[in-house]
Write a protein that holds these residues in place. Structure first.
Motif, PDB file in Angstrom:
ATOM      1  N   ALA A 104     -27.729 -16.496 -11.140  1.00 11.52           N
ATOM      2  CA  ALA A 104     -26.284 -16.867 -11.568  1.00 11.52           C
ATOM      3  C   ALA A 104     -25.864 -17.680 -10.675  1.00 11.52           C
ATOM      4  N   PHE A 105     -26.062 -17.862  -9.450  1.00 11.99           N
ATOM      5  CA  PHE A 105     -25.431 -18.783  -8.546  1.00 11.99           C
ATOM      6  C   PHE A 105     -26.089 -20.414  -8.974  1.00 11.99           C
ATOM      7  N   MET A 106     -27.378 -20.291  -9.253  1.00 11.16           N
ATOM      8  CA  MET A 106     -27.951 -21.429  -9.534  1.00 11.16           C
ATOM      9  C   MET A 106     -27.444 -22.192 -10.950  1.00 11.16           C
ATOM     10  N   TYR A 107     -27.240 -21.215 -11.758  1.00  7.18           N
ATOM     11  CA  TYR A 107     -26.523 -21.509 -13.349  1.00  7.18           C
ATOM     12  C   TYR A 107     -25.421 -22.095 -13.057  1.00  7.18           C
ATOM     13  N   THR A 108     -24.480 -21.686 -12.076  1.00  4.22           N
ATOM     14  CA  THR A 108     -23.063 -22.004 -11.662  1.00  4.22           C
ATOM     15  C   THR A 108     -23.196 -23.291 -11.153  1.00  4.22           C
ATOM     16  N   VAL A 109     -24.011 -23.677 -10.292  1.00 10.10           N
ATOM     17  CA  VAL A 109     -24.431 -24.902  -9.518  1.00 10.10           C
ATOM     18  C   VAL A 109     -24.623 -25.995 -10.861  1.00 10.10           C
ATOM     19  N   ALA A 110     -25.621 -25.678 -11.677  1.00  6.26           N
ATOM     20  CA  ALA A 110     -26.038 -26.506 -12.591  1.00  6.26           C
ATOM     21  C   ALA A 110     -24.601 -26.764 -13.768  1.00  6.26           C
ATOM     22  N   LEU A 111     -24.043 -25.881 -13.884  1.00  7.29           N
ATOM     23  CA  LEU A 111     -22.715 -26.167 -14.684  1.00  7.29           C
ATOM     24  C   LEU A 111     -21.691 -27.035 -13.864  1.00  7.29           C
ATOM     25  N   ILE A 112     -21.464 -26.803 -12.616  1.00  2.00           N
ATOM     26  CA  ILE A 112     -20.640 -27.851 -11.981  1.00  2.00           C
ATOM     27  C   ILE A 112     -21.178 -29.076 -11.986  1.00  2.00           C
ATOM     28  N   VAL A 113     -22.581 -29.328 -11.808  1.00  2.00           N
ATOM     29  CA  VAL A 113     -23.234 -30.606 -11.863  1.00  2.00           C
ATOM     30  C   VAL A 113     -22.935 -31.535 -13.113  1.00  2.00           C
ATOM     31  N   LYS A 114     -23.100 -30.444 -14.236  1.00  2.00           N
ATOM     32  CA  LYS A 114     -22.856 -31.166 -15.438  1.00  2.00           C
ATOM     33  C   LYS A 114     -21.707 -31.628 -15.842  1.00  2.00           C
ATOM     34  N   VAL A 115     -20.839 -30.636 -15.421  1.00  2.00           N
ATOM     35  CA  VAL A 115     -19.292 -31.201 -15.563  1.00  2.00           C
ATOM     36  C   VAL A 115     -18.957 -32.407 -14.761  1.00  2.00           C
ATOM     37  N   ARG A 116     -19.397 -32.399 -13.662  1.00  2.00           N
ATOM     38  CA  ARG A 116     -19.199 -33.865 -12.986  1.00  2.00           C
ATOM     39  C   ARG A 116     -19.588 -34.962 -13.386  1.00  2.00           C
TER      40      ARG A 116
END
Length: 124
Positions: A104-116
């Motif tokens: 869940a944490f890594m998916y959250t990181v992936a989402l943040i990277v995609k948004v940025r």
């Protein structure tokens, strides 16, 4: 999801499509298992996530909608991983819950990277 940089576009596209197909299959199986356990809300969440992963296999989706769909899938993946982790926690499982919390944490990181990345592309 995965980083496929530095490879041929056709191979990259096939791997990308395969990753969504594999995710859909895993979520479908997870949902069926949860149905057997009587955990209907969690099962529906996994079925919806499987369906959205399958939508990424459609070729007629515009690039803008594909980006939005990818965001939705990442959010659903976060919800599934967190819900599975919490389910294992309440069942008293010892170690596997940490793997799901990490997912869940890594998916959250992936989402943040995609948004940025998307924001930086829009500013150019």
């Amino acid at each position: 999801m995965f980083y496929f940089g530095g490879m041929k576009p056709k191979l990259k596209a096939k791997l990308f499509r395969f990753s969504f197909l594999l995710n859909a299959f895993i979520f479908l199986l997870g949902g069926l298992s949860l149905l057997e356990e009587g955990k209907y809300a969690l099962a529906i969440l996994q079925f919806v996530t499987a369906l959205f992963n399958l939508f990424m296999l459609l070729k007629r989706i515009s690039p803008k909608r594909r980006i939005t769909l990818n965001y939705i899938i990442l959010i659903l993946n976060i919800l599934v991983a967190a819900s599975v982790a919490l389910d294992y926690y309440f069942m008293g499982k010892e170690k596997i819950k940490y793997l799901w919390f990490f997912a869940a944490f890594m998916y959250t990181v992936a989402l943040i990277v995609k948004v940025r990345k998307q924001r930086s592309r829009q500013q150019l």
